[in-house]
Enzyme design. Structure first.
Site, PDB file in Angstrom:
ATOM      1  N   ASP A   1      -8.815  -1.302   4.245  1.00  0.00           N
ATOM      2  CA  ASP A   1      -9.590  -0.154   3.778  1.00  0.00           C
ATOM      3  C   ASP A   1     -11.050  -0.288   4.170  1.00  0.00           C
ATOM      4  OD1 ASP A   1     -10.098  -2.295   2.102  1.00  0.00           O
ATOM      5  OD2 ASP A   1      -9.268  -1.371   0.315  1.00  0.00           O
TER       6      ASP A   1
ATOM      7  N   GLU B   1      -5.056   3.836  -5.565  1.00  0.00           N
ATOM      8  CA  GLU B   1      -5.290   3.789  -7.001  1.00  0.00           C
ATOM      9  C   GLU B   1      -4.047   4.274  -7.757  1.00  0.00           C
ATOM     10  OE1 GLU B   1      -7.792   2.340  -8.111  1.00  0.00           O
ATOM     11  OE2 GLU B   1      -9.613   2.777  -6.987  1.00  0.00           O
TER      12      GLU B   1
ATOM     13  N   ASN C   1      -6.691  -2.395 -12.338  1.00  0.00           N
ATOM     14  CA  ASN C   1      -5.781  -1.315 -12.719  1.00  0.00           C
ATOM     15  C   ASN C   1      -4.487  -1.338 -11.894  1.00  0.00           C
ATOM     16  OD1 ASN C   1      -6.663  -0.510 -10.231  1.00  0.00           O
ATOM     17  ND2 ASN C   1      -7.687   1.356 -10.911  1.00  0.00           N
TER      18      ASN C   1
ATOM     19  N   HIS D   1      -4.270  -1.554  -8.575  1.00  0.00           N
ATOM     20  CA  HIS D   1      -4.327  -0.955  -7.228  1.00  0.00           C
ATOM     21  C   HIS D   1      -4.129  -2.010  -6.135  1.00  0.00           C
ATOM     22  CE1 HIS D   1      -8.974  -1.577  -7.114  1.00  0.00           C
ATOM     23  NE2 HIS D   1      -8.447  -2.406  -6.240  1.00  0.00           N
TER      24      HIS D   1
HETATM   25  C1  F6R Z   1     -10.182  -4.530  -0.580  1.00  0.00           C
HETATM   26  C2  F6R Z   1      -8.890  -4.363  -1.265  1.00  0.00           C
HETATM   27  C3  F6R Z   1      -8.897  -4.234  -2.749  1.00  0.00           C
HETATM   28  C4  F6R Z   1      -9.158  -5.579  -3.418  1.00  0.00           C
HETATM   29  C5  F6R Z   1      -9.098  -5.453  -4.941  1.00  0.00           C
HETATM   30  C6  F6R Z   1      -9.490  -6.748  -5.616  1.00  0.00           C
HETATM   31  O1  F6R Z   1     -10.004  -4.613   0.806  1.00  0.00           O
HETATM   32  O2  F6R Z   1      -7.872  -4.291  -0.635  1.00  0.00           O
HETATM   33  O3  F6R Z   1      -7.691  -3.703  -3.196  1.00  0.00           O
HETATM   34  O4  F6R Z   1      -8.217  -6.515  -2.982  1.00  0.00           O
HETATM   35  O5  F6R Z   1      -9.934  -4.436  -5.371  1.00  0.00           O
HETATM   36  O6  F6R Z   1     -10.863  -6.976  -5.423  1.00  0.00           O
HETATM   37  P1  F6R Z   1     -11.528  -8.367  -5.803  1.00  0.00           P
HETATM   38  O7  F6R Z   1     -10.913  -9.403  -4.949  1.00  0.00           O
HETATM   39  O8  F6R Z   1     -12.985  -8.172  -5.482  1.00  0.00           O
HETATM   40  O9  F6R Z   1     -11.260  -8.579  -7.245  1.00  0.00           O
END
Ligand code: F6R
Length: 241
Positions: free
Chosen positions: A67, A136, A129, A131
């Site tokens: 992403d 989401e 959450n 995701h």
């Molecule tokens: C970002 C991604 C997100 C993160 C998730 C956890 O490329 O794919 O889904 O893996 O938001 O983020 P952290 O590791 O910062 O807790």
């Protein structure tokens, strides 16, 4: 689905890094899908360490990131390109021309992945959450690469990387759940108390689009790599290492 509960984040990160390296050694032209965020920083540091020590050749590897924020230039220090360069790409001998990020030309991104031979190995994090990437709660399991609006929970969580919440873009471009599920092998990482609810829901709750990570239970070759803290709310007994 395999579940590995490590005693701490460091041990889990090392193990994840070893799996990534093993993939690159086995198939030097591997197609990898990579995440950004706090969870993967230590993993990439370990990957760099092993790569330098063992002189791992990354010159034929292709990477596709999950992403990116919509509207942030690559040079912006909050962009996911900046993150990947800083923690991984600038520290191994990967060709930058083999590293890709989604663009608004979604079809082109998907076809680039296909042309490269499909996803061999994918590294996922998990949001509080549930995701995965920027898919989401409520995202369709059939979704492909597209523009999405980030959930307020996610924007708040990501605000730790910015000066203020206002600076964070409201939209992003993400690989869809169906694209994510097309990977041959997936590892999902989750560390710390903050992830314990999401891990519990994803592994032991219903498989539902309200918890996007729960879809991984339908995947044939997924390993969940968590630390004790993230595993704290699980009811079933899993092997701990
Ligand atoms: C970002 C991604 C997100 C993160 C998730 C956890 O490329 O794919 O889904 O893996 O938001 O983020 P952290 O590791 O910062 O807790």
């Amino acid at each position: 689905m395999k579940i590995i509960i490590s005693k701490n984040k460091k041990q889990a990160s090392k193990q994840a890094a070893e799996m990534i390296i093993k993939q690159v050694k086995k198939k030097p032209g591997s197609v990898l899908v990579l995440a950004t965020g706090g969870t993967v920083i230590l993993v990439y540091k370990e990957v760099v360490k092993i790569s330098n020590k063992e002189k791992i050749d990354w010159s034929n590897v292709k990477t596709f990131n999950l992403d990116k924020y919509l509207g942030l230039k690559e040079k912006n220090k909050h962009s996911f390109r900046f993150f990947m360069d800083k923690y991984l790409f600038n520290r191994i001998n990967i060709k930058k021309s083999n590293t890709f990020f989604p663009t608004t030309n979604f079809k082109d991104y998907e076809s680039k992945i296909k042309k490269a031979g499909g996803i061999d190995f994918e590294v996922l994090g998990i949001g509080r959450n549930g995701h995965i990437a920027m898919n989401e709660p409520g995202s369709s399991f059939k979704s492909r690469t597209r523009v999405v609006t980030m959930n307020p929970v996610t924007r708040k969580d990501n605000s730790r990387f910015f000066h203020s919440l206002r600076e964070i873009p409201k939209k992003g471009i993400t690989m869809g759940i169906s694209t994510i599920m097309s990977a041959k092998k997936i590892i999902l990482l989750g560390f710390g108390n903050k992830k314990s609810n999401a891990i519990k829901e994803a592994l032991e709750g219903p498989i539902t689009k309200e918890i996007p990570a729960s879809v991984l239970r339908k995947h044939k070759n997924t390993t969940i790599m968590i630390d004790k803290k993230a595993a704290a709310k699980l009811k079933q007994n899993y092997n701990k290492v």
